[in-house]
Design a protein around this motif. Structure first.
Motif, PDB file in Angstrom:
ATOM      1  N   THR A 394       0.838  -1.191   0.000  1.00 51.70           N
ATOM      2  CA  THR A 394       0.000   0.000   0.000  1.00 51.70           C
ATOM      3  C   THR A 394       0.878   1.249   0.000  1.00 51.70           C
ATOM      4  OG1 THR A 394      -0.120  -0.160   2.405  1.00 51.70           O
ATOM      5  CG2 THR A 394      -1.908  -1.160   1.160  1.00 51.70           C
ATOM      6  N   PRO A 395       0.301   2.444  -0.306  1.00 44.13           N
ATOM      7  CA  PRO A 395       1.123   3.664  -0.345  1.00 44.13           C
ATOM      8  C   PRO A 395       1.872   3.971   0.940  1.00 44.13           C
ATOM      9  CG  PRO A 395      -0.976   4.045  -1.458  1.00 44.13           C
ATOM     10  CD  PRO A 395      -1.064   2.675  -0.824  1.00 44.13           C
ATOM     11  N   ASP A 396       1.407   3.422   2.093  1.00 47.06           N
ATOM     12  CA  ASP A 396       2.144   3.645   3.345  1.00 47.06           C
ATOM     13  C   ASP A 396       3.225   2.587   3.566  1.00 47.06           C
ATOM     14  OD1 ASP A 396       0.638   1.432   3.886  1.00 47.06           O
ATOM     15  OD2 ASP A 396      -0.372   2.239   5.649  1.00 47.06           O
ATOM     16  N   ASN A 397       3.531   1.819   2.479  1.00 44.42           N
ATOM     17  CA  ASN A 397       4.621   0.826   2.472  1.00 44.42           C
ATOM     18  C   ASN A 397       4.358  -0.400   3.338  1.00 44.42           C
ATOM     19  OD1 ASN A 397       6.134   2.433   0.726  1.00 44.42           O
ATOM     20  ND2 ASN A 397       7.037   3.581   2.418  1.00 44.42           N
ATOM     21  N   THR A 398       3.089  -0.685   3.616  1.00 43.18           N
ATOM     22  CA  THR A 398       2.734  -1.908   4.328  1.00 43.18           C
ATOM     23  C   THR A 398       2.629  -3.060   3.331  1.00 43.18           C
ATOM     24  OG1 THR A 398       1.482  -0.645   5.975  1.00 43.18           O
ATOM     25  CG2 THR A 398       1.032  -3.020   5.823  1.00 43.18           C
ATOM     26  N   ILE A 399       3.326  -4.167   3.600  1.00 41.69           N
ATOM     27  CA  ILE A 399       3.304  -5.338   2.725  1.00 41.69           C
ATOM     28  C   ILE A 399       2.382  -6.390   3.329  1.00 41.69           C
ATOM     29  CG2 ILE A 399       4.666  -7.155   1.628  1.00 41.69           C
ATOM     30  CD1 ILE A 399       7.084  -5.338   1.739  1.00 41.69           C
ATOM     31  N   THR A 400       1.378  -6.818   2.562  1.00 43.19           N
ATOM     32  CA  THR A 400       0.447  -7.846   3.039  1.00 43.19           C
ATOM     33  C   THR A 400       0.319  -8.945   1.997  1.00 43.19           C
ATOM     34  OG1 THR A 400      -1.444  -6.630   2.113  1.00 43.19           O
ATOM     35  CG2 THR A 400      -0.902  -6.228   4.420  1.00 43.19           C
ATOM     36  N   GLU A 401      -0.004 -10.154   2.467  1.00 49.36           N
ATOM     37  CA  GLU A 401      -0.241 -11.277   1.568  1.00 49.36           C
ATOM     38  C   GLU A 401      -1.643 -11.132   0.988  1.00 49.36           C
ATOM     39  OE1 GLU A 401      -0.853 -15.734   2.653  1.00 49.36           O
ATOM     40  OE2 GLU A 401       1.315 -15.404   2.602  1.00 49.36           O
ATOM     41  N   PHE A 402      -1.740 -11.086  -0.341  1.00 48.22           N
ATOM     42  CA  PHE A 402      -3.003 -10.750  -1.012  1.00 48.22           C
ATOM     43  C   PHE A 402      -3.711 -11.979  -1.568  1.00 48.22           C
ATOM     44  CE2 PHE A 402      -4.886  -8.684  -5.008  1.00 48.22           C
ATOM     45  CZ  PHE A 402      -6.092  -8.448  -4.371  1.00 48.22           C
ATOM     46  N   ILE A 403      -2.996 -12.807  -2.339  1.00 48.34           N
ATOM     47  CA  ILE A 403      -3.594 -13.982  -2.988  1.00 48.34           C
ATOM     48  C   ILE A 403      -2.642 -15.165  -2.832  1.00 48.34           C
ATOM     49  CG2 ILE A 403      -4.381 -14.985  -5.185  1.00 48.34           C
ATOM     50  CD1 ILE A 403      -4.961 -12.152  -6.156  1.00 48.34           C
ATOM     51  N   LYS A 404      -3.195 -16.330  -2.487  1.00 47.16           N
ATOM     52  CA  LYS A 404      -2.428 -17.575  -2.496  1.00 47.16           C
ATOM     53  C   LYS A 404      -2.770 -18.336  -3.768  1.00 47.16           C
ATOM     54  CE  LYS A 404      -2.158 -18.134   2.529  1.00 47.16           C
ATOM     55  NZ  LYS A 404      -2.444 -19.021   3.685  1.00 47.16           N
ATOM     56  N   THR A 405      -1.754 -18.856  -4.453  1.00 45.38           N
ATOM     57  CA  THR A 405      -1.981 -19.521  -5.738  1.00 45.38           C
ATOM     58  C   THR A 405      -1.918 -21.044  -5.646  1.00 45.38           C
ATOM     59  OG1 THR A 405       0.367 -19.254  -6.309  1.00 45.38           O
ATOM     60  CG2 THR A 405      -1.155 -17.527  -7.027  1.00 45.38           C
ATOM     61  N   GLY A 406      -1.915 -21.579  -4.441  1.00 43.00           N
ATOM     62  CA  GLY A 406      -1.957 -23.029  -4.262  1.00 43.00           C
ATOM     63  C   GLY A 406      -0.706 -23.716  -4.766  1.00 43.00           C
ATOM     64  N   ASP A 407      -0.884 -24.717  -5.665  1.00 45.66           N
ATOM     65  CA  ASP A 407       0.253 -25.474  -6.201  1.00 45.66           C
ATOM     66  C   ASP A 407       0.899 -24.772  -7.386  1.00 45.66           C
ATOM     67  OD1 ASP A 407      -0.217 -27.456  -4.352  1.00 45.66           O
ATOM     68  OD2 ASP A 407      -1.530 -28.610  -5.680  1.00 45.66           O
ATOM     69  N   TRP A 408       0.279 -23.693  -7.853  1.00 45.17           N
ATOM     70  CA  TRP A 408       0.783 -23.015  -9.044  1.00 45.17           C
ATOM     71  C   TRP A 408       1.804 -21.944  -8.664  1.00 45.17           C
ATOM     72  CZ3 TRP A 408      -0.528 -24.221 -14.099  1.00 45.17           C
ATOM     73  CH2 TRP A 408      -1.546 -25.177 -14.260  1.00 45.17           C
ATOM     74  N   GLU A 409       2.875 -21.867  -9.458  1.00 42.00           N
ATOM     75  CA  GLU A 409       3.941 -20.896  -9.235  1.00 42.00           C
ATOM     76  C   GLU A 409       3.661 -19.646 -10.069  1.00 42.00           C
ATOM     77  OE1 GLU A 409       8.713 -20.433 -10.190  1.00 42.00           O
ATOM     78  OE2 GLU A 409       7.827 -22.437 -10.020  1.00 42.00           O
ATOM     79  N   PRO A 410       3.367 -18.507  -9.447  1.00 41.74           N
ATOM     80  CA  PRO A 410       3.049 -17.297 -10.217  1.00 41.74           C
ATOM     81  C   PRO A 410       4.303 -16.673 -10.831  1.00 41.74           C
ATOM     82  CG  PRO A 410       3.042 -16.792  -7.879  1.00 41.74           C
ATOM     83  CD  PRO A 410       3.276 -18.278  -7.995  1.00 41.74           C
ATOM     84  N   LEU A 411       4.242 -16.405 -12.125  1.00 44.04           N
ATOM     85  CA  LEU A 411       5.389 -15.833 -12.831  1.00 44.04           C
ATOM     86  C   LEU A 411       5.197 -14.358 -13.167  1.00 44.04           C
ATOM     87  CD1 LEU A 411       6.161 -18.649 -15.448  1.00 44.04           C
ATOM     88  CD2 LEU A 411       7.259 -18.284 -13.242  1.00 44.04           C
ATOM     89  N   SER A 412       4.032 -14.040 -13.748  1.00 46.49           N
ATOM     90  CA  SER A 412       3.800 -12.688 -14.250  1.00 46.49           C
ATOM     91  C   SER A 412       2.453 -12.188 -13.757  1.00 46.49           C
ATOM     92  CB  SER A 412       3.830 -12.687 -15.781  1.00 46.49           C
ATOM     93  OG  SER A 412       2.907 -13.635 -16.309  1.00 46.49           O
ATOM     94  N   ILE A 413       2.287 -10.856 -13.778  1.00 44.26           N
ATOM     95  CA  ILE A 413       1.049 -10.272 -13.234  1.00 44.26           C
ATOM     96  C   ILE A 413       0.758  -8.953 -13.931  1.00 44.26           C
ATOM     97  CG2 ILE A 413       2.186  -9.001 -11.375  1.00 44.26           C
ATOM     98  CD1 ILE A 413      -0.161  -9.901  -9.551  1.00 44.26           C
ATOM     99  N   HIS A 414      -0.541  -8.655 -14.066  1.00 43.22           N
ATOM    100  CA  HIS A 414      -0.968  -7.385 -14.676  1.00 43.22           C
ATOM    101  C   HIS A 414      -2.300  -6.981 -14.067  1.00 43.22           C
ATOM    102  CE1 HIS A 414      -1.725  -4.257 -17.652  1.00 43.22           C
ATOM    103  NE2 HIS A 414      -2.928  -4.761 -17.837  1.00 43.22           N
TER     104      HIS A 414
END
Length: 574
Positions: A394-414
């Motif tokens: 977020t703009p205040d630089n807080t890092i949170t876990e947003f989405i879990k992808t299960g067994d799939w390894e996420p490579l790219s995002i848009h």
């Protein structure tokens, strides 16, 4: 627990099991001929089987709906499966031979049912894609009006209090002046009375002295004094000094009414203006997957207006250039709303810089290629392929876990500029797919195979979305793969006659697809149907050297990140 087909609405995203015997996997496909739900594996077996290879197999959402099994009340052993066109009532095949329906025309009830389901689905789509979003827009507008009205009324209250305080100060000042005037009048009157009092005191002293003198005349021992007094011509006492009564001032109270005070403090008026009706946006055709809000529709219209006035320039002009220190190459760029940018290299360094290349903040990630993006809300989200999660900053630089992808390894995002959906390219055990999530992180679509059941992707290391809703993937396996918003394959671009290893990809306001081709040191420009238009070449003026990432900004400038740690900005539209 898995749900049965009858328990979920047509567009729900619940887990539905495969209908093949002893298979508990997720259902993705449907056979319209035998009305069978199938997972991906069972679908392949179904199409290999000689008896069923010619069956019509579609994605589950595109299935033909099977009519409910209802027994005929007249012939209980028969199912209702026909519609009498003349009587417009459903019946079984045995009913067609009765006297009531003799000579009538009958239609397969399943066809009628499918048509009705299609019609109702269209109405559902209208509700979901137009009426409900527009209603939500109106609610947002009303909420904004509520906030604005509260702000205005609070301003009026503050102004009234300030004006009252000002009047109070004036009243206090005038009262103070009048009291001072009273004090001076009192002082003058008392001074006069004190003078009169002193004059009477002096006269009393005179009388006392006169009494003493007269007593002296009467004393026998001082008979000579009496003789002297007899020679006096007369005895005369001075009169009492004249004094005057003071005239006090008179206070006349002011004649003020509540209305007079109200006039002093201003007034509140409600304009005699007829309220303007809120503008309801006209209904537009919308996909069940893509639901643009009112604000997004306005942005789309503005982009459409820009599109009418822009075209590719015959020459590309370098606008500016700077180097990102401490990098081994600019592998991906994400521009945020503040005009600053996030850049990443191949070692997991993700930094935010200003437009001069000065580092503002730094995050160590698990690395990747097109693995970060900025959302409509201004948050940065990025993939963590080691832990198989997507994080949000977020703009205040807080890092949170947003989405879990299960067994799939996420490579790219848009993050979609159309409706805020999130597209994620993922791999698992030699399989690859693009998954669509809504802005809250709920999975709503998986894109994995073409119409023939063949895999679309092998390594989707960059992903983006075009203005028409097409999902464009830069797959390291020699192709740019483009599907429409429903997930149907449109085309694959494999370069211009040589080995093609694409890297960064983006689209612009004209629907062009821009993709980096590092081997030839070029950026290829395609139209939205996959036709090659031009290249950004490694000339001395253009200065492209091993490009790895591209993006465009709101002013239609092209940003190119290169292996040389350089970010170059070009003007390429006119």
């Amino acid at each position: 627990m898995a749900l049965s087909e009858s328990q979920i609405p047509p567009d729900a995203q619940h887990y539905l099991v495969c209908g093949t015997e002893d298979c508990e996997k997720n259902c993705q496909f449907y056979c319209n001929d035998c009305h069978l739900r199938m997972c991906e594996l069972c679908m392949g077996e179904h199409q290999k089987n000689k008896k069923t290879k010619n069956h019509e197999v579609v994605h589950y959402k595109q299935r033909k709906r099977r009519i409910p099994v209802v027994k005929c009340k007249i012939h209980p052993t028969k199912d209702i499966d026909l519609l009498c066109e003349e009587c417009q009532i459903p019946l079984c095949s045995k009913c067609t031979a009765t006297k009531e329906h003799r000579g009538h025309i009958f239609t397969d009830l399943e066809i009628v049912f499918a048509e009705k389901v299609s019609q109702y689905q269209e109405e559902i789509d209208k509700i979901q894609n137009y009426f409900e979003p527009v209603s939500q827009d109106v609610k947002i507008e009303i909420a904004g009006d509520v906030t604005e009205i509260k702000k205005i009324m609070e301003g009026i209250r503050t102004a009234m209090k300030a004006e009252a305080e000002f009047v109070k100060r004036m009243v206090d000042a005038v009262t103070s002046d009048k009291i001072e005037q009273v004090n001076k009048i009192e002082q003058s009157l008392l001074q006069t009375l004190n003078g009169q009092n002193q004059e009477i005191d002096d006269f009393i002293n005179y009388l006392n002295d006169l009494i003493q003198t007269y007593y002296g005349y009467l004393s026998p021992s001082k008979i000579e004094n009496l003789t002297l007094s007899l020679k006096s011509k007369s005895l005369k006492i001075r009169p009492v000094p004249e004094t005057s009564k003071p005239v006090p001032p008179v206070f006349t109270a002011g004649q003020h009414s509540k209305e007079d005070v109200a006039k002093l403090l201003g007034r509140i008026t409600v304009p005699n203006t007829k309220p303007e009706n809120r503008k309801i946006k006209p209904m537009e055709t919308a996909s069940t997957q893509l639901k643009p809000t009112g604000k997004q529709k306005k942005q789309n219209r503005e982009k459409s207006d820009v599109k009418q006035t822009l075209c590719l320039s015959s020459s590309v002009t370098k606008v500016r250039e700077y180097t990102v220190p401490g990098f081994n190459g600019v592998f991906h760029i994400s521009l945020d709303k503040s005009g600053r940018l996030w850049v990443s290299d191949g070692t997991g360094k993700l930094i935010q810089t200003d437009l001069q290349g000065n580092q503002l903040q730094k995050i160590q990630t698990s690395g990747g290629y097109g693995y970060h993006t900025v959302t409509q809300d201004g948050d940065l989200i990025y993939t963590d392929n080691r832990n198989k999660v997507i994080n949000r900053i977020t703009p205040d630089n807080t890092i949170t876990e947003f989405i879990k992808t299960g067994d799939w390894e996420p490579l790219s995002i848009h993050s979609s500029h159309i409706n805020g959906d999130i597209l994620v390219g993922m791999i698992k055990y030699r399989k690859a797919k693009v998954t669509r999530y809504n802005k809250t992180g709920t999975e709503i679509q998986n894109i994995q195979r073409n119409n023939n059941g063949q895999a679309l992707y092998r390594y989707p290391h960059y992903v983006t979305e075009n203005i028409n809703g097409d999902v464009c993937v830069s797959d390291y396996d020699n192709a740019v793969v483009v599907v429409d918003k429903s997930g149907q394959h449109r085309f694959s671009y494999t370069g211009q006659g040589s080995l093609f290893y694409p890297y960064g990809i983006c689209t612009n306001v004209l629907g062009h697809i821009l993709v980096c081709f590092s081997i030839s040191n070029t950026v290829h420009f395609l139209d939205q149907d996959g036709r090659f238009l031009m290249s950004l070449l490694p000339t001395e003026q253009q200065g492209v050297e091993d490009p790895r990432s591209v993006c465009v900004d709101d002013e239609n400038n092209l940003w190119v990140g290169q292996i040389t740690r350089t970010v170059t900005v070009y003007k390429y539209l006119q």
